[in-house]
Design an enzyme around this catalytic site. Structure first.
Site, PDB file in Angstrom:
ATOM      1  N   ILE A  88     -61.981  61.537 -83.993  1.00  0.00           N
ATOM      2  CA  ILE A  88     -61.368  61.858 -82.703  1.00  0.00           C
ATOM      3  C   ILE A  88     -61.384  60.655 -81.770  1.00  0.00           C
ATOM      4  CG2 ILE A  88     -61.964  64.307 -82.866  1.00  0.00           C
ATOM      5  CD1 ILE A  88     -64.366  63.777 -81.068  1.00  0.00           C
TER       6      ILE A  88
ATOM      7  N   HIS B 115     -58.263  66.474 -86.624  1.00  0.00           N
ATOM      8  CA  HIS B 115     -59.129  67.209 -85.708  1.00  0.00           C
ATOM      9  C   HIS B 115     -58.836  66.889 -84.248  1.00  0.00           C
ATOM     10  CE1 HIS B 115     -62.272  67.572 -89.186  1.00  0.00           C
ATOM     11  NE2 HIS B 115     -61.281  68.432 -89.293  1.00  0.00           N
TER      12      HIS B 115
END
Length: 573
Positions: A303, A319
């Site tokens: 991320i 994600h």
């Protein structure tokens, strides 16, 4: 004899009960085992509540239903329970029934033997090849829809003979049975024997034109960003510090916990916010692949958006990332930079639209209250209302990272479906492959596509063709030397790295004493600097050793064993 839908015409449980109590016990024993296995499989294969309800329908004993629902707590059953052979089911019959009357038992055994012969070996091989090369959806289209083969018969090819109670379930339940069987088979990938060496890995990268790279937290560790699951990773650090109100470190990224207490996440989020980091050699290696027109897609579980900062364009952030944020109340979507100040100052950011709507609603309510109070002759200072006021919620802004309990964006499934027929090489770097559904990518790509694993520790539940263990940055730089590639240059200015999990600096002696990769016996496993393998490496060496061959591997093993205690604590990267 078959039913109109093509399924074998076998007696129902309630039909056999009156005739022979022993026979009812036979079916109940098999059914209970299979039900438990199918319900346990729901951890890995998506299932809707209606299917679970259909699975449990018809159980007359409420205690038995409760036992099955809680079977994942009581017993360690898996999908292998489903694949009882005729001989094994014969044994189950003998143990569960009264053998004074063998008529029913003989009938069942003969039926099972016929089912074992429902498909020839060549037909089964062809079906499994179709599944492994073209995927679940194609298999269902071909055999269930186009050829209209009953699912009960298809399951015979997977070694599964459904008990009579399960053979007439609802269509969606039968399809679930098939998906469980297909999922199990897809996880049984066979290694491609022609690929074993570092040179093979180099040749594969040179020859491939559509490479899929799957990355995890391990490629960002050298940037100062901790991974999640290693012995000194994020979860271990959170647990050791004990300064956050968490029952389990993973609650930090649990959507239900976030909704209840967002302040905990925002008291921590600055430590993983991507403004403080620069790309690693692994990121630049992926960029080098893309620069040469070879990158089909980079699926990243990270991320930190370092792929974007590196300039990689063909990247899917599975994600999510901090790049955008969404209000959990009104779903307003904003650039992540709008909440950056709140994150860095450990403050919960609220949705400005929701705040404005709440303020306007309160003004309307106050005006209405004053008007009503005036009519009743009440003074303005008499605050409050006889009517209970309904609170208007104010939305919290949440970074668009996928928390536990949230579904991945549809982009992931669409990309995977699009890529599976194009990919010609899969490279996995820096991930333990523990988080679904990204961990399922390997089983859903064609099994004939070569796989290379680059990781600090082994990933025991997959079977790649070439395994390169060690510091990922060192490994990709070695590959680039062999490929005669130059990595794209890093950023000119190194930004400040937060104190959490700051990587240790390598001494000049360590840099000068650069270690060449060492092969474990005559296997497909190679050890680079920093490799952690422990018992797994020793087992590989023992399996592939021939006489005194692979003595160099023993020398390397001694270096790996120095890291043994860490390797034992850390089974993931």
């Amino acid at each position: 004899m078959c039913t109109p839908n093509g399924q074998p015409n076998v007696p129902k449980v309630h039909q056999t009960t009156a005739e022979n109590n022993g026979r009812a016990q036979v079916y109940s024993a098999l059914c209970t085992l299979q039900l438990r296995a199918f319900i346990d499989a729901a951890e890995d294969v998506d299932v809707d509540p209606d299917t679970i309800e259909d699975l449990l329908e018809g159980l007359e004993d409420g205690d038995e239903e409760e036992e099955i629902q809680e079977s994942d707590l009581d017993e360690d059953l898996d999908s292998e329970t489903l694949a009882l052979s005729a001989h094994e089911q014969d044994s189950a019959i003998e143990k569960s029934g009264d053998l004074d009357n063998l008529e029913m038992e003989t009938e069942v055994v003969e039926r099972l033997k016929r089912e074992d012969e429902a498909w020839s070996k060549e037909e089964t091989r062809k079906m499994m090849h179709h599944l492994k090369e073209r995927g679940m959806s194609s298999f269902v289209r071909e055999y269930v829809i186009t050829q209209n083969i009953p699912i009960v018969k298809l399951l015979f090819a997977f070694g599964i003979s459904l008990c009579p109670e399960l053979r007439n379930k609802q269509p969606q339940t039968m399809l679930y049975f098939l998906r469980v069987a297909m999922s199990k088979e897809l996880h049984l990938r066979e290694k491609l024997p022609q690929y074993n060496t570092v040179s093979d890995a180099v040749s594969l990268i040179q020859a491939s034109k559509r490479v899929v790279v799957l990355t995890g937290a391990g490629i960002s560790v050298s940037c100062g960003i901790p991974d999640f699951r290693s012995h000194n990773g994020l979860y271990a650090t959170l647990k050791e510090q004990g300064i956050y109100d968490l029952d389990d470190p993973q609650q930090m990224f649990d959507i239900h916990y976030f909704r209840e207490n967002p302040a905990v996440f925002y008291s921590f989020a600055s430590q993983i916010y991507p403004s403080n980091f620069i790309p690693s050699p692994c990121h630049r290696f992926i960029k080098a692949i893309e620069d040469r027109g070879k990158l089909l897609r980079n699926y990243t579980q990270n991320i930190d958006t370092l792929e974007t900062l590196t300039g990689i364009t063909r990247v899917l952030q599975c994600h999510g990332s901090f790049a955008t944020a969404t209000c959990i109340q009104c779903r307003r979507h904003i650039p992540g930079t709008e909440i950056e100040k709140d994150i860095m100052e450990h403050r919960v950011p609220f949705c400005t639209v929701c705040i404005k709507a709440k303020r306007e609603a309160e003004e309307v309510r106050q005006a209405a209250f004053k008007k009503k109070a005036k009519k009743r002759g009440r003074k303005e200072w008499e605050e409050g209302s006889d009517e209970e006021e309904e609170a208007i919620p104010v939305g919290v802004m949440k970074p668009d990272i996928t928390f536990f309990g949230e579904k991945l964006a549809d982009d992931f499934e669409h990309a995977l479906e699009d890529d599976r027929d194009k990919v010609d090489l899969l490279i996995v770097i820096g991930t333990s492959l523990k988080v679904s559904p990204v961990s399922e990518i390997l089983s859903h790509l064609p099994h004939s596509v070569p796989q290379i694993l680059i990781n600090k520790t082994p990933v025991r539940h997959i079977n790649p063709d070439i395994v390169l263990l060690g510091n990922a940055d060192d490994i990709v730089q070695h590959l680039c030397e062999q490929l005669s590639w130059e990595l794209p240059p890093p950023l000119e200015k190194r930004l400040e790295v937060p104190s959490l999990a700051r990587p240790a600096k390598r001494t000049s002696g360590e840099i000068m004493d650069k270690m060449e990769p060492i092969r474990v016996a005559k296997s497909h496993v190679w050890l680079f600097e920093g490799a952690e393998g422990g018992k797994w490496v020793r087992d590989i060496e023992e399996r592939f050793s021939e006489g005194n061959a692979g003595s160099g591997s023993h020398a390397m093993q001694g270096r790996v064993l120095k890291e043994g205690p860490e390797a034992k604590k850390s089974r993931t990267s």
